[in-house]
Scaffold this motif. Structure first.
Motif, PDB file in Angstrom:
ATOM      1  N   ASN A   2      46.365  -6.723  28.995  1.00  0.00           N
ATOM      2  CA  ASN A   2      45.354  -7.591  28.414  1.00  0.00           C
ATOM      3  C   ASN A   2      44.010  -7.359  29.096  1.00  0.00           C
ATOM      4  OD1 ASN A   2      43.718 -10.024  27.988  1.00  0.00           O
ATOM      5  ND2 ASN A   2      45.535 -10.690  26.859  1.00  0.00           N
ATOM      6  N   SER A   3      42.963  -7.296  28.287  1.00  0.00           N
ATOM      7  CA  SER A   3      41.650  -6.955  28.832  1.00  0.00           C
ATOM      8  C   SER A   3      41.139  -8.010  29.819  1.00  0.00           C
ATOM      9  CB  SER A   3      40.641  -6.790  27.698  1.00  0.00           C
ATOM     10  OG  SER A   3      40.478  -8.005  27.017  1.00  0.00           O
ATOM     11  N   ASN A   4      41.691  -9.229  29.712  1.00  0.00           N
ATOM     12  CA  ASN A   4      41.227 -10.276  30.625  1.00  0.00           C
ATOM     13  C   ASN A   4      41.694 -10.059  32.056  1.00  0.00           C
ATOM     14  OD1 ASN A   4      40.084 -11.560  28.418  1.00  0.00           O
ATOM     15  ND2 ASN A   4      42.014 -12.595  27.941  1.00  0.00           N
ATOM     16  N   GLU A   5      42.750  -9.263  32.199  1.00  0.00           N
ATOM     17  CA  GLU A   5      43.313  -9.084  33.540  1.00  0.00           C
ATOM     18  C   GLU A   5      42.582  -8.040  34.363  1.00  0.00           C
ATOM     19  OE1 GLU A   5      47.365  -8.083  32.818  1.00  0.00           O
ATOM     20  OE2 GLU A   5      47.632  -9.832  31.532  1.00  0.00           O
ATOM     21  N   ILE A   6      41.747  -7.235  33.720  1.00  0.00           N
ATOM     22  CA  ILE A   6      41.120  -6.148  34.459  1.00  0.00           C
ATOM     23  C   ILE A   6      39.606  -6.340  34.483  1.00  0.00           C
ATOM     24  CG2 ILE A   6      41.223  -3.654  34.736  1.00  0.00           C
ATOM     25  CD1 ILE A   6      42.805  -3.683  32.061  1.00  0.00           C
ATOM     26  N   ASP A   7      39.019  -5.969  35.617  1.00  0.00           N
ATOM     27  CA  ASP A   7      37.569  -6.007  35.703  1.00  0.00           C
ATOM     28  C   ASP A   7      37.040  -4.650  35.235  1.00  0.00           C
ATOM     29  OD1 ASP A   7      34.936  -6.068  36.337  1.00  0.00           O
ATOM     30  OD2 ASP A   7      35.218  -6.814  38.391  1.00  0.00           O
ATOM     31  N   ILE A   8      36.696  -4.577  33.963  1.00  0.00           N
ATOM     32  CA  ILE A   8      36.338  -3.252  33.435  1.00  0.00           C
ATOM     33  C   ILE A   8      34.980  -2.764  33.951  1.00  0.00           C
ATOM     34  CG2 ILE A   8      37.844  -3.316  31.420  1.00  0.00           C
ATOM     35  CD1 ILE A   8      35.535  -4.107  29.715  1.00  0.00           C
ATOM     36  N   HIS A   9      34.139  -3.678  34.400  1.00  0.00           N
ATOM     37  CA  HIS A   9      32.884  -3.237  35.021  1.00  0.00           C
ATOM     38  C   HIS A   9      33.150  -2.459  36.307  1.00  0.00           C
ATOM     39  CE1 HIS A   9      30.926  -6.144  32.314  1.00  0.00           C
ATOM     40  NE2 HIS A   9      29.899  -5.321  32.434  1.00  0.00           N
ATOM     41  N   LYS A  10      34.133  -2.980  37.049  1.00  0.00           N
ATOM     42  CA  LYS A  10      34.492  -2.318  38.299  1.00  0.00           C
ATOM     43  C   LYS A  10      35.064  -0.924  38.009  1.00  0.00           C
ATOM     44  CE  LYS A  10      37.564  -3.402  41.769  1.00  0.00           C
ATOM     45  NZ  LYS A  10      38.627  -4.385  42.082  1.00  0.00           N
ATOM     46  N   GLU A  11      35.896  -0.867  36.983  1.00  0.00           N
ATOM     47  CA  GLU A  11      36.508   0.415  36.607  1.00  0.00           C
ATOM     48  C   GLU A  11      35.439   1.402  36.111  1.00  0.00           C
ATOM     49  OE1 GLU A  11      39.644   0.995  37.161  1.00  0.00           O
ATOM     50  OE2 GLU A  11      40.274  -1.068  37.628  1.00  0.00           O
ATOM     51  N   LEU A  12      34.457   0.868  35.408  1.00  0.00           N
ATOM     52  CA  LEU A  12      33.365   1.723  34.908  1.00  0.00           C
ATOM     53  C   LEU A  12      32.634   2.377  36.076  1.00  0.00           C
ATOM     54  CD1 LEU A  12      31.434   2.608  32.495  1.00  0.00           C
ATOM     55  CD2 LEU A  12      30.080   0.596  33.076  1.00  0.00           C
ATOM     56  N   LYS A  13      32.355   1.554  37.064  1.00  0.00           N
ATOM     57  CA  LYS A  13      31.648   2.035  38.245  1.00  0.00           C
ATOM     58  C   LYS A  13      32.518   3.047  38.998  1.00  0.00           C
ATOM     59  CE  LYS A  13      28.196   1.762  41.116  1.00  0.00           C
ATOM     60  NZ  LYS A  13      26.846   2.124  40.709  1.00  0.00           N
ATOM     61  N   LYS A  14      33.786   2.690  39.129  1.00  0.00           N
ATOM     62  CA  LYS A  14      34.697   3.521  39.908  1.00  0.00           C
ATOM     63  C   LYS A  14      34.861   4.914  39.286  1.00  0.00           C
ATOM     64  CE  LYS A  14      39.661   3.686  40.571  1.00  0.00           C
ATOM     65  NZ  LYS A  14      40.851   2.904  40.204  1.00  0.00           N
ATOM     66  N   TYR A  15      35.101   4.960  37.988  1.00  0.00           N
ATOM     67  CA  TYR A  15      35.360   6.258  37.366  1.00  0.00           C
ATOM     68  C   TYR A  15      34.094   7.012  36.981  1.00  0.00           C
ATOM     69  CZ  TYR A  15      40.346   5.366  37.046  1.00  0.00           C
ATOM     70  OH  TYR A  15      41.662   5.141  37.352  1.00  0.00           O
ATOM     71  N   PHE A  16      33.101   6.279  36.426  1.00  0.00           N
ATOM     72  CA  PHE A  16      31.958   6.988  35.855  1.00  0.00           C
ATOM     73  C   PHE A  16      30.669   6.811  36.655  1.00  0.00           C
ATOM     74  CE2 PHE A  16      34.970   6.388  32.437  1.00  0.00           C
ATOM     75  CZ  PHE A  16      34.973   7.612  31.812  1.00  0.00           C
ATOM     76  N   GLY A  17      30.682   5.865  37.596  1.00  0.00           N
ATOM     77  CA  GLY A  17      29.487   5.653  38.398  1.00  0.00           C
ATOM     78  C   GLY A  17      28.387   4.898  37.669  1.00  0.00           C
ATOM     79  N   PHE A  18      28.657   4.387  36.465  1.00  0.00           N
ATOM     80  CA  PHE A  18      27.641   3.619  35.731  1.00  0.00           C
ATOM     81  C   PHE A  18      27.771   2.150  36.090  1.00  0.00           C
ATOM     82  CE2 PHE A  18      28.420   6.972  32.257  1.00  0.00           C
ATOM     83  CZ  PHE A  18      27.423   7.798  32.751  1.00  0.00           C
ATOM     84  N   SER A  19      26.636   1.452  36.151  1.00  0.00           N
ATOM     85  CA  SER A  19      26.742   0.022  36.468  1.00  0.00           C
ATOM     86  C   SER A  19      26.716  -0.857  35.224  1.00  0.00           C
ATOM     87  CB  SER A  19      25.664  -0.394  37.454  1.00  0.00           C
ATOM     88  OG  SER A  19      24.533   0.405  37.322  1.00  0.00           O
ATOM     89  N   GLN A  20      26.391  -0.256  34.071  1.00  0.00           N
ATOM     90  CA  GLN A  20      26.352  -1.065  32.844  1.00  0.00           C
ATOM     91  C   GLN A  20      26.973  -0.319  31.678  1.00  0.00           C
ATOM     92  OE1 GLN A  20      22.190  -1.912  32.368  1.00  0.00           O
ATOM     93  NE2 GLN A  20      22.471  -4.041  33.009  1.00  0.00           N
ATOM     94  N   PHE A  21      27.524  -1.100  30.752  1.00  0.00           N
ATOM     95  CA  PHE A  21      27.990  -0.489  29.514  1.00  0.00           C
ATOM     96  C   PHE A  21      26.800  -0.276  28.604  1.00  0.00           C
ATOM     97  CE2 PHE A  21      31.990  -2.382  30.974  1.00  0.00           C
ATOM     98  CZ  PHE A  21      32.795  -1.260  30.863  1.00  0.00           C
ATOM     99  N   LYS A  22      26.948   0.677  27.697  1.00  0.00           N
ATOM    100  CA  LYS A  22      25.879   0.998  26.768  1.00  0.00           C
ATOM    101  C   LYS A  22      26.261   0.399  25.412  1.00  0.00           C
ATOM    102  CE  LYS A  22      24.187   5.568  25.733  1.00  0.00           C
ATOM    103  NZ  LYS A  22      24.061   6.957  26.161  1.00  0.00           N
ATOM    104  N   GLY A  23      25.333  -0.304  24.790  1.00  0.00           N
ATOM    105  CA  GLY A  23      25.576  -0.817  23.436  1.00  0.00           C
ATOM    106  C   GLY A  23      26.855  -1.627  23.326  1.00  0.00           C
ATOM    107  N   LEU A  24      27.731  -1.204  22.435  1.00  0.00           N
ATOM    108  CA  LEU A  24      28.938  -1.981  22.134  1.00  0.00           C
ATOM    109  C   LEU A  24      30.156  -1.546  22.947  1.00  0.00           C
ATOM    110  CD1 LEU A  24      28.494  -1.870  18.241  1.00  0.00           C
ATOM    111  CD2 LEU A  24      28.107  -3.854  19.707  1.00  0.00           C
ATOM    112  N   GLN A  25      29.955  -0.662  23.913  1.00  0.00           N
ATOM    113  CA  GLN A  25      31.095  -0.093  24.649  1.00  0.00           C
ATOM    114  C   GLN A  25      32.066  -1.148  25.188  1.00  0.00           C
ATOM    115  OE1 GLN A  25      29.120   2.334  27.582  1.00  0.00           O
ATOM    116  NE2 GLN A  25      29.534   4.241  26.487  1.00  0.00           N
ATOM    117  N   GLU A  26      31.516  -2.194  25.785  1.00  0.00           N
ATOM    118  CA  GLU A  26      32.385  -3.180  26.414  1.00  0.00           C
ATOM    119  C   GLU A  26      33.317  -3.844  25.390  1.00  0.00           C
ATOM    120  OE1 GLU A  26      30.347  -6.054  28.838  1.00  0.00           O
ATOM    121  OE2 GLU A  26      32.208  -7.084  29.351  1.00  0.00           O
ATOM    122  N   GLN A  27      32.737  -4.236  24.253  1.00  0.00           N
ATOM    123  CA  GLN A  27      33.543  -4.870  23.208  1.00  0.00           C
ATOM    124  C   GLN A  27      34.602  -3.911  22.682  1.00  0.00           C
ATOM    125  OE1 GLN A  27      30.196  -5.195  23.634  1.00  0.00           O
ATOM    126  NE2 GLN A  27      29.335  -6.576  22.080  1.00  0.00           N
TER     127      GLN A  27
END
Ligand code: ADP
Ligand code: MG
Length: 421
Positions: A2-27
């Motif tokens: 379930n997406s609520n269980e994971i901090d996807i911002h943290k994962e974004l930073k960890k794997y891709f080094g980006f601090s923000q999602f672009k456009g609709l990526q997060e949804q």
């Protein structure tokens, strides 16, 4: 998961080094992590790859990514591998692999190491692969460039039509379709052919507010008109698209003779020359590339200031793609198209050798280009409407950025009947 269980911002930073999602990526990512069928429509450069790469990396099992171009798959696999310490995290499965390599791929998938498996659609039809994939954990199947499934798309690939049948054999796995093709017709086709009318759809806006759209009637003075235009944009980078190789060569020469630094680019030049001319453009050793549509795929020069169509394109889809190479940095981008009915006839003649069904689609697409060229309404509104998007041509972003809005009296007509070209 379930997406609520994971901090996807943290994962974004960890794997891709980006601090923000672009456009609709997060949804989109949340939808995928919730195991929903998901349909993503974003313009080129919108960041579609990350939409499936991130959930694949953090979920259990292997995500299958279907993509039409082997070169693109290789790039993506290399990019993913550079994010991880394990080579086996991503693999390509295609006909060029040796038996040993295939065994390694299978081993990495079975052991749970492989998070992304890129396959060409024709490889997925191989019984040996399908039988193998039936017995491993698949997180989801992502179908990149999903418009390839539609005859109304600009790149129809019959193999894409078999995908649904094969995916069904893999069990109940979510499907993610992704495309930069925004026409409602193509979207409908994708959802129908993948049997995913229940998909959660995410569509980004296709508006490019910094691009200025203009259409000029093509007359016999076109060459001096183009030269004048380029001289008004002295020192700026630009692309001129022509229909034929011969025209590319001719225009490049005319420009050179007139003191403009320009090089030709088309599939008839040898690979070395093409690469050299492309590099010269990227490195700003020349200002202008005169090219057939062979030029542009994957070219990311942020400061292209103008894109000129010497001949009209065969669809608004291609027009949007080609003009989209201007103003990537958000700065000025002037998109100028020359229009004559003779060119329309030329394109029609071109198509007349093709199978009837293809011809009919080709004519219909071309009629839309004609309507665009001849319209007196906001060109941005026209283009976006074609992509199923309503644009407010009074208050919308970039509303005054076209010739029709700035000079409402100008009406472009094909005047070949009057002036013989
Ligand atoms: P598309 O497939 O939609 O044309 P890509 O997936 O190739 O686009 O991504 C385009 C560019 O955007 C890539 O260079 C990618 O690294 C970058 N990108 C994607 N997501 C982000 C983000 N969240 N932050 C910054 N850059 C991003
Ligand atoms: Mg892509």
């Amino acid at each position: 998961m379930n997406s609520n269980e994971i901090d996807i911002h943290k994962e974004l930073k960890k794997y891709f080094g980006f601090s923000q999602f672009k456009g609709l990526q997060e949804q989109v990512i949340k939808s995928i992590l919730n195991q929903e069928n998901t349909f993503v429509i974003m313009p080129t450069g919108g960041g579609k790859s990350l939409c499936y790469q991130l959930p694949a990396l953090i979920q259990e099992g292997t995500a299958i990514v279907v993509s039409p171009l082997i070169a693109l798959m290789k790039n993506q696999v290399d990019a993913i591998r550079s994010l991880s310490s394990e080579n086996g995290v991503a693999h390509v499965l295609n006909s060029s692999l040796t038996k040993t390599e295939i065994a390694q791929v299978k081993k990495d998938i079975t052991s749970g190491l492989t998070k992304l498996l890129y396959v060409a659609p024709e490889s997925l039809t191989k019984e040996e692969y399908v039988n193998f994939l039936k017995n491993v954990t698949i997180s989801f199947v992502a179908i990149d460039e999903a418009h390839c499934i539609s005859e109304w798309g600009h790149d129809f690939r019959p193999e894409y039509r078999n995908l649904k049948h094969i995916i069904k054999q893999l069990g109940d796995v979510p499907i993610i379709g992704l495309t930069a093709t925004a026409t409602p017709k193509v979207q409908e086709d994708i959802l129908k052919n993948l049997d995913m009318s229940d998909a959660t759809t995410f569509k980004a806006s296709f508006n490019r507010p910094n691009l200025y759209y203009e259409v000029r009637t093509k007359t016999k003075n076109i060459e001096s008109d183009i030269i004048r235009f380029i001289k008004q944009h002295k020192g700026k980078s630009g692309i001129i698209y022509c229909l034929s190789r011969k025209k590319v060569e001719a225009i490049a020469e005319v420009l050179q003779v007139n003191g403009i630094s320009a090089v030709p680019y088309h599939a008839g030049l040898d690979a070395k020359t093409r690469a050299k001319h492309q590099d010269m453009f990227l490195m700003e050793d020349v200002d202008v590339v005169v090219a057939t549509i062979a030029f542009g795929m994957g070219i990311d020069k942020p400061d292209v200031r103008f894109v000129i169509h010497h001949d009209i394109p065969k669809s608004l889809e291609s027009y949007y793609q080609e003009t989209g190479r201007a103003g990537r940095d958000g700065g000025e981008g002037h998109c100028l198209a020359y229009y004559s009915y003779k060119d329309v006839e030329k394109l029609e003649k071109f198509m007349s050798g093709k199978p009837v069904a293809e011809q009919e689609i080709g004519f219909a697409l071309l009629q839309e280009v004609v309507a665009y060229a001849e319209t007196s309404m906001s060109r941005r509104r026209f283009l976006l409407h074609y992509f199923g998007e309503e644009f407010d041509d009074v208050n919308g972003e970039g509303a005054d950025m076209d010739d029709n809005v700035r000079n409402p009296k100008t009406k472009v007509e094909a005047i070949d009947e009057v002036v013989k070209l």
